[in-house]
Design a protein around this motif. Structure first.
Motif, PDB file in Angstrom:
ATOM      1  N   SER A 197       0.815  -1.206   0.000  1.00  0.00           N
ATOM      2  CA  SER A 197       0.000   0.000   0.000  1.00  0.00           C
ATOM      3  C   SER A 197       0.858   1.270   0.000  1.00  0.00           C
ATOM      4  O   SER A 197       0.506   2.268  -0.626  1.00  0.00           O
ATOM      5  N   GLU A 198       2.005   1.222   0.682  1.00  0.00           N
ATOM      6  CA  GLU A 198       2.917   2.373   0.691  1.00  0.00           C
ATOM      7  C   GLU A 198       3.562   2.594  -0.669  1.00  0.00           C
ATOM      8  O   GLU A 198       3.860   3.722  -1.048  1.00  0.00           O
ATOM      9  N   VAL A 199       3.781   1.529  -1.422  1.00  0.00           N
ATOM     10  CA  VAL A 199       4.497   1.604  -2.694  1.00  0.00           C
ATOM     11  C   VAL A 199       3.567   1.921  -3.867  1.00  0.00           C
ATOM     12  O   VAL A 199       3.984   2.548  -4.842  1.00  0.00           O
ATOM     13  N   ALA A 200       2.308   1.538  -3.786  1.00  0.00           N
ATOM     14  CA  ALA A 200       1.364   1.666  -4.910  1.00  0.00           C
ATOM     15  C   ALA A 200       0.749   3.060  -4.955  1.00  0.00           C
ATOM     16  O   ALA A 200      -0.434   3.249  -4.659  1.00  0.00           O
ATOM     17  N   ALA A 201       1.529   4.041  -5.371  1.00  0.00           N
ATOM     18  CA  ALA A 201       1.074   5.424  -5.411  1.00  0.00           C
ATOM     19  C   ALA A 201      -0.169   5.559  -6.289  1.00  0.00           C
ATOM     20  O   ALA A 201      -0.210   5.084  -7.417  1.00  0.00           O
ATOM     21  N   GLY A 202      -1.199   6.192  -5.724  1.00  0.00           N
ATOM     22  CA  GLY A 202      -2.445   6.406  -6.450  1.00  0.00           C
ATOM     23  C   GLY A 202      -3.435   5.259  -6.308  1.00  0.00           C
ATOM     24  O   GLY A 202      -4.603   5.408  -6.680  1.00  0.00           O
ATOM     25  N   CYS A 203      -2.995   4.118  -5.794  1.00  0.00           N
ATOM     26  CA  CYS A 203      -3.864   2.937  -5.629  1.00  0.00           C
ATOM     27  C   CYS A 203      -3.676   2.343  -4.237  1.00  0.00           C
ATOM     28  O   CYS A 203      -3.761   1.127  -4.048  1.00  0.00           O
ATOM     29  N   GLU A 204      -3.410   3.195  -3.266  1.00  0.00           N
ATOM     30  CA  GLU A 204      -3.058   2.724  -1.934  1.00  0.00           C
ATOM     31  C   GLU A 204      -4.142   1.877  -1.281  1.00  0.00           C
ATOM     32  O   GLU A 204      -3.848   0.862  -0.649  1.00  0.00           O
ATOM     33  N   PHE A 205      -5.414   2.291  -1.430  1.00  0.00           N
ATOM     34  CA  PHE A 205      -6.516   1.569  -0.793  1.00  0.00           C
ATOM     35  C   PHE A 205      -6.676   0.176  -1.401  1.00  0.00           C
ATOM     36  O   PHE A 205      -6.772  -0.822  -0.689  1.00  0.00           O
ATOM     37  N   GLU A 206      -6.676   0.129  -2.728  1.00  0.00           N
ATOM     38  CA  GLU A 206      -6.790  -1.153  -3.414  1.00  0.00           C
ATOM     39  C   GLU A 206      -5.616  -2.064  -3.052  1.00  0.00           C
ATOM     40  O   GLU A 206      -5.783  -3.272  -2.856  1.00  0.00           O
ATOM     41  N   ALA A 207      -4.419  -1.466  -2.930  1.00  0.00           N
ATOM     42  CA  ALA A 207      -3.225  -2.242  -2.588  1.00  0.00           C
ATOM     43  C   ALA A 207      -3.324  -2.812  -1.175  1.00  0.00           C
ATOM     44  O   ALA A 207      -2.912  -3.946  -0.932  1.00  0.00           O
ATOM     45  N   LEU A 208      -3.884  -2.043  -0.255  1.00  0.00           N
ATOM     46  CA  LEU A 208      -4.035  -2.545   1.110  1.00  0.00           C
ATOM     47  C   LEU A 208      -4.912  -3.800   1.129  1.00  0.00           C
ATOM     48  O   LEU A 208      -4.673  -4.722   1.901  1.00  0.00           O
ATOM     49  N   LEU A 209      -5.887  -3.859   0.233  1.00  0.00           N
ATOM     50  CA  LEU A 209      -6.830  -4.978   0.198  1.00  0.00           C
ATOM     51  C   LEU A 209      -6.450  -6.071  -0.805  1.00  0.00           C
ATOM     52  O   LEU A 209      -7.192  -7.040  -0.969  1.00  0.00           O
ATOM     53  N   HIS A 210      -5.297  -5.952  -1.448  1.00  0.00           N
ATOM     54  CA  HIS A 210      -4.980  -6.878  -2.551  1.00  0.00           C
ATOM     55  C   HIS A 210      -4.871  -8.336  -2.118  1.00  0.00           C
ATOM     56  O   HIS A 210      -5.106  -9.231  -2.919  1.00  0.00           O
ATOM     57  N   ASP A 211      -4.512  -8.612  -0.888  1.00  0.00           N
ATOM     58  CA  ASP A 211      -4.428  -9.984  -0.382  1.00  0.00           C
ATOM     59  C   ASP A 211      -5.478 -10.272   0.690  1.00  0.00           C
ATOM     60  O   ASP A 211      -5.363 -11.245   1.430  1.00  0.00           O
ATOM     61  N   ALA A 212      -6.519  -9.449   0.762  1.00  0.00           N
ATOM     62  CA  ALA A 212      -7.515  -9.575   1.837  1.00  0.00           C
ATOM     63  C   ALA A 212      -8.199 -10.936   1.848  1.00  0.00           C
ATOM     64  O   ALA A 212      -8.567 -11.441   2.913  1.00  0.00           O
ATOM     65  N   ALA A 213      -8.363 -11.559   0.696  1.00  0.00           N
ATOM     66  CA  ALA A 213      -9.013 -12.874   0.645  1.00  0.00           C
ATOM     67  C   ALA A 213      -8.255 -13.907   1.471  1.00  0.00           C
ATOM     68  O   ALA A 213      -8.843 -14.867   1.976  1.00  0.00           O
ATOM     69  N   GLU A 214      -6.949 -13.693   1.642  1.00  0.00           N
ATOM     70  CA  GLU A 214      -6.141 -14.632   2.418  1.00  0.00           C
ATOM     71  C   GLU A 214      -6.555 -14.672   3.886  1.00  0.00           C
ATOM     72  O   GLU A 214      -6.247 -15.637   4.588  1.00  0.00           O
ATOM     73  N   ALA A 215      -7.268 -13.661   4.350  1.00  0.00           N
ATOM     74  CA  ALA A 215      -7.768 -13.676   5.729  1.00  0.00           C
ATOM     75  C   ALA A 215      -8.700 -14.857   5.956  1.00  0.00           C
ATOM     76  O   ALA A 215      -8.802 -15.367   7.073  1.00  0.00           O
ATOM     77  N   PHE A 216      -9.365 -15.305   4.906  1.00  0.00           N
ATOM     78  CA  PHE A 216     -10.311 -16.415   4.996  1.00  0.00           C
ATOM     79  C   PHE A 216      -9.779 -17.686   4.333  1.00  0.00           C
ATOM     80  O   PHE A 216     -10.174 -18.781   4.713  1.00  0.00           O
ATOM     81  N   LEU A 217      -8.907 -17.530   3.351  1.00  0.00           N
ATOM     82  CA  LEU A 217      -8.421 -18.676   2.575  1.00  0.00           C
ATOM     83  C   LEU A 217      -7.034 -19.151   2.986  1.00  0.00           C
ATOM     84  O   LEU A 217      -6.620 -20.234   2.593  1.00  0.00           O
ATOM     85  N   GLY A 218      -6.308 -18.327   3.725  1.00  0.00           N
ATOM     86  CA  GLY A 218      -4.917 -18.632   4.041  1.00  0.00           C
ATOM     87  C   GLY A 218      -4.010 -18.149   2.916  1.00  0.00           C
ATOM     88  O   GLY A 218      -4.466 -17.739   1.858  1.00  0.00           O
ATOM     89  N   ASP A 219      -2.725 -18.172   3.170  1.00  0.00           N
ATOM     90  CA  ASP A 219      -1.733 -17.736   2.180  1.00  0.00           C
ATOM     91  C   ASP A 219      -1.159 -18.980   1.518  1.00  0.00           C
ATOM     92  O   ASP A 219      -0.245 -19.607   2.044  1.00  0.00           O
ATOM     93  N   ILE A 220      -1.716 -19.340   0.390  1.00  0.00           N
ATOM     94  CA  ILE A 220      -1.230 -20.496  -0.369  1.00  0.00           C
ATOM     95  C   ILE A 220      -0.037 -20.027  -1.202  1.00  0.00           C
ATOM     96  O   ILE A 220      -0.126 -19.024  -1.908  1.00  0.00           O
ATOM     97  N   THR A 221       1.077 -20.723  -1.124  1.00  0.00           N
ATOM     98  CA  THR A 221       2.253 -20.312  -1.885  1.00  0.00           C
ATOM     99  C   THR A 221       1.967 -20.359  -3.384  1.00  0.00           C
ATOM    100  O   THR A 221       1.199 -21.198  -3.865  1.00  0.00           O
ATOM    101  N   ARG A 222       2.564 -19.427  -4.099  1.00  0.00           N
ATOM    102  CA  ARG A 222       2.313 -19.273  -5.535  1.00  0.00           C
ATOM    103  C   ARG A 222       2.500 -20.572  -6.327  1.00  0.00           C
ATOM    104  O   ARG A 222       1.646 -20.912  -7.150  1.00  0.00           O
ATOM    105  N   PRO A 223       3.573 -21.345  -6.121  1.00  0.00           N
ATOM    106  CA  PRO A 223       3.717 -22.582  -6.909  1.00  0.00           C
ATOM    107  C   PRO A 223       2.563 -23.566  -6.691  1.00  0.00           C
ATOM    108  O   PRO A 223       2.088 -24.186  -7.643  1.00  0.00           O
ATOM    109  N   LEU A 224       2.092 -23.687  -5.461  1.00  0.00           N
ATOM    110  CA  LEU A 224       0.977 -24.586  -5.191  1.00  0.00           C
ATOM    111  C   LEU A 224      -0.319 -24.029  -5.775  1.00  0.00           C
ATOM    112  O   LEU A 224      -1.113 -24.763  -6.371  1.00  0.00           O
ATOM    113  N   LYS A 225      -0.536 -22.726  -5.630  1.00  0.00           N
ATOM    114  CA  LYS A 225      -1.761 -22.098  -6.129  1.00  0.00           C
ATOM    115  C   LYS A 225      -1.916 -22.318  -7.638  1.00  0.00           C
ATOM    116  O   LYS A 225      -3.022 -22.503  -8.138  1.00  0.00           O
ATOM    117  N   GLN A 226      -0.789 -22.309  -8.377  1.00  0.00           N
ATOM    118  CA  GLN A 226      -0.844 -22.515  -9.820  1.00  0.00           C
ATOM    119  C   GLN A 226      -1.343 -23.913 -10.173  1.00  0.00           C
ATOM    120  O   GLN A 226      -1.830 -24.141 -11.277  1.00  0.00           O
TER     121      GLN A 226
END
Length: 194
Positions: free
Chosen positions: A70-99
């Motif tokens: 969120s600090e890095v995404a200038a102009g899209c800070e709010f959307e960036a803060l929520l970009h991984d929000a689904a992981e609050a319910f789904l967990g953080d699945i590592t990218r190789p497994l998610k694919q």
């Protein structure tokens, strides 16, 4: 007393695939938009989930990662803060497994849409957020993972973000996430009106 009959179960399979949230509400994976989740549920979940399946130097939460993006995404800070929000319910699945899990990706997209709709984010997450996410990924891997983990950056056009991982404890990450959410939500609402 029969402990099996009298215990509280945090997974409710009698009515479908649901989980109980920190707030006491149920989250239904088949109907995420109808679930009564709050931003506090999201902040609580993200602050207690360690990135990289816990395979980093010290506990580093998805909430802290979201703050950095969120600090890095200038102009899209709010959307960036929520970009991984689904992981609050789904967990953080590592990218190789998610694919390897196309059905999971579909579910994740539905949960993400329900969250964005709940908090008034119009349209999909902007591509600038993905770029900021990659930049933070490159920076954090150099700081928290074994040497060479960030080797994928070579040959890519990804400049590591100028961020510092602080390894915030869950309570601090949750508070920082909620504080930033409130500030950015007001800014985002004003931006949408203009």
């Amino acid at each position: 007393m029969d402990w099996k009959r009298n215990r509280v179960v945090a997974v409710n399979v009698g009515v479908g695939p649901t989980i109980m949230l920190h707030s006491g509400a149920w989250f239904d994976f088949c109907a995420p938009a109808d679930s009564q989740f709050t931003i506090e549920d999201i902040a609580h979940g993200l602050s207690n989930i360690c990135r990289y399946s816990g395979q980093c130097r010290s506990f580093y939460s998805v909430a802290e990662h979201s703050l950095l993006v969120s600090e890095v995404a200038a102009g899209c800070e709010f959307e960036a803060l929520l970009h991984d929000a689904a992981e609050a319910f789904l967990g953080d699945i590592t990218r190789p497994l998610k694919q390897m899990l196309p059905e999971f990706k579909r579910i994740e997209a539905e949960v993400e849409r329900a969250i964005l709709d709940r908090f008034g984010v119009v349209g999909p997450i902007p591509p600038q957020v993905k770029q900021a996410d990659l930049r933070v990924l490159a920076a954090e891997q150099r700081q928290i993972m074994p040497e060479g983990t960030d080797g994928w950056v070579r040959g890519q056009k990804v400049e590591p973000a100028p961020v510092v991982v602080q390894y915030l404890p869950p309570d601090e990450a949750k508070t920082a996430f909620l504080d930033r959410f409130e500030r950015l939500r007001q800014d985002y609402a004003q931006r949408k009106v203009q």
